[in-house]
Structure formats: structure tokens, C-alpha cells
Design a protein around this motif. Structure first.
Motif, short mmCIF file in Angstrom:
data_model
loop_
_atom_site.label_atom_id
_atom_site.label_comp_id
_atom_site.label_asym_id
_atom_site.label_seq_id
_atom_site.Cartn_x
_atom_site.Cartn_y
_atom_site.Cartn_z
N LEU A 11 20.17 12.82 -5.57
CA LEU A 11 20.74 12.23 -6.79
C LEU A 11 21.38 10.90 -6.43
O LEU A 11 22.25 10.84 -5.55
CB LEU A 11 21.79 13.18 -7.37
CG LEU A 11 22.61 12.65 -8.54
CD1 LEU A 11 21.73 12.35 -9.74
CD2 LEU A 11 23.70 13.66 -8.91
N ARG A 38 4.15 11.61 -8.45
CA ARG A 38 5.39 12.14 -9.01
C ARG A 38 5.11 12.76 -10.37
O ARG A 38 4.14 12.42 -11.03
CB ARG A 38 6.45 11.04 -9.14
CG ARG A 38 6.12 9.94 -10.15
CD ARG A 38 7.16 8.83 -10.08
NE ARG A 38 6.90 7.78 -11.05
CZ ARG A 38 7.58 6.64 -11.11
NH1 ARG A 38 8.57 6.40 -10.25
NH2 ARG A 38 7.29 5.74 -12.03
N ALA A 40 7.45 13.91 -13.74
CA ALA A 40 8.69 14.09 -14.48
C ALA A 40 8.55 15.29 -15.40
O ALA A 40 7.45 15.70 -15.76
CB ALA A 40 9.00 12.83 -15.29
N THR A 41 9.66 15.85 -15.77
CA THR A 41 9.66 17.03 -16.64
C THR A 41 8.93 16.73 -17.93
O THR A 41 9.22 15.73 -18.61
CB THR A 41 11.11 17.46 -16.93
OG1 THR A 41 11.79 17.71 -15.70
CG2 THR A 41 11.11 18.72 -17.78
N PRO A 88 16.33 4.94 -13.80
CA PRO A 88 16.33 6.30 -14.36
C PRO A 88 14.92 6.82 -14.62
O PRO A 88 14.67 8.02 -14.46
CB PRO A 88 17.13 6.14 -15.66
CG PRO A 88 18.06 5.02 -15.37
CD PRO A 88 17.28 4.06 -14.53
N GLU A 89 14.00 5.94 -14.98
CA GLU A 89 12.63 6.38 -15.24
C GLU A 89 11.87 6.77 -13.97
O GLU A 89 10.75 7.27 -14.06
CB GLU A 89 11.85 5.31 -16.01
CG GLU A 89 11.91 3.93 -15.41
CD GLU A 89 12.97 3.06 -16.07
OE1 GLU A 89 14.10 3.56 -16.31
OE2 GLU A 89 12.68 1.87 -16.34
N THR A 91 13.05 9.07 -12.12
CA THR A 91 13.43 10.47 -11.96
C THR A 91 12.21 11.37 -12.09
O THR A 91 11.48 11.30 -13.09
CB THR A 91 14.48 10.87 -13.01
OG1 THR A 91 15.68 10.13 -12.76
CG2 THR A 91 14.78 12.36 -12.96
N ALA A 92 11.97 12.19 -11.06
CA ALA A 92 10.79 13.06 -11.04
C ALA A 92 10.80 13.88 -9.76
O ALA A 92 11.57 13.59 -8.83
CB ALA A 92 9.50 12.24 -11.09
N GLN A 122 12.86 16.52 -5.20
CA GLN A 122 13.38 15.99 -6.46
C GLN A 122 14.16 14.70 -6.23
O GLN A 122 15.01 14.63 -5.34
CB GLN A 122 14.28 17.01 -7.14
CG GLN A 122 14.87 16.56 -8.46
CD GLN A 122 13.83 16.37 -9.54
OE1 GLN A 122 12.84 17.10 -9.60
NE2 GLN A 122 14.05 15.39 -10.41
N THR A 124 16.49 12.17 -8.57
CA THR A 124 17.16 12.00 -9.85
C THR A 124 17.97 10.71 -9.81
O THR A 124 18.80 10.54 -8.91
CB THR A 124 18.08 13.18 -10.17
OG1 THR A 124 17.30 14.39 -10.16
CG2 THR A 124 18.72 13.02 -11.54
N SER A 126 20.53 8.39 -11.92
CA SER A 126 21.42 8.33 -13.07
C SER A 126 21.69 6.88 -13.47
O SER A 126 21.70 5.99 -12.63
CB SER A 126 22.74 9.04 -12.76
OG SER A 126 23.42 8.36 -11.72
#
Length: 127
Positions: A11, A38, A40-41, A88-89, A91-92, A122, A124, A126
Motif C-alpha cells: 500500500l 495486472r 483490478a477488481t 490510484p488507477e 491499483t490491481a 497486490q 494499492t 491511495s
């Protein structure tokens, strides 16, 4: 078949850097073309970067070009993904992939080119 293990995720805040590593259990990766993908959710897995087995040719997705750097040390096994100026994009879950198949055309960016995958790490970011 080669077992791949990723490490280095975590993170971080936007603008920070991370370095991911991918190593093979019990063997070197010198004979493999390698890539990072990658996912992402809620989204499909996407290509991030690839490096030819010689280490002389690299490929990047437009979204990470100029910020990420893929490299390898064939003598020591790992393949690295240096990620700078994280957003932030980014994140994956990041996956390492390997193949002994030769690249042709744009096959380096297709997940179907790769025969071996790690479990993912992972990342992440922020805001």
C-alpha cells in the motif's frame, strides 16, 4: 512448467514507487520471455510490460510507459518491475507470466502467449 513467485506489492500513496520481483522456484528464467499483467477488481486482466529472454527488447502498455521499467538479471533469476509515479488507477493485483514461445507480431501483450503464471501480488495506491 515453472513456478513463479511475485513479491514487493503493498500500500503506497500516489506518486510513490514500488519494485515488484518475480522469481522462479529452483531454476532460472533465462530461457523465458517474461511479462507483467495486472487485474483490478471487476476488470479484465491487462498487459503491463514484457521483456524478451535476452533482456534486449522491452514492451510497455501506453498507460505505464515512462513510469514503469521492466528488467531482468538472467544470472540471478528475478525479473523486476520498477513502478514510479504511481497513480490510484495502478491499483490491481500484479501477475508475473512466463513463456518459452517466441514473440511474434504483438503476441507479447496477449495473456494467451504465456504458459506459466504466479499467484499475484497486490498493489494499492491511495490518493
Amino acid at each position: 512448467q515453472v513456478q513463479l513467485v511475485e513479491s514487493g506489492g503493498g500500500l503506497v500513496q500516489a506518486g510513490d514507487s514500488l519494485r515488484l520481483s518475480c522469481a522462479a522456484s529452483g531454476r532460472t528464467l533465462s530461457g523465458y520471455n517474461m511479462a507483467w499483467f495486472r487485474q483490478a477488481t471487476g476488470k479484465e486482466r491487462e498487459f503491463v510490460a514484457a521483456i524478451a529472454r535476452s533482456g534486449g527488447t522491452t514492451y510497455y502498455a501506453d498507460s505505464v510507459k515512462g513510469r514503469f521499467l521492466i528488467s531482468r538479471d538472467n544470472a540471478k533469476n528475478p525479473v523486476y518491475l520498477q513502478m514510479n509515479s504511481l497513480k490510484p488507477e495502478d491499483t490491481a493485483a500484479y501477475y508475473c507470466a512466463a513463456t518459452q514461445r517466441s514473440y511474434y507480431s504483438s503476441s507479447h501483450n496477449s495473456q494467451y502467449t504465456y504458459t506459466d503464471w504466479g499467484q499475484g501480488t497486490q498493489v494499492t495506491v491511495s490518493s
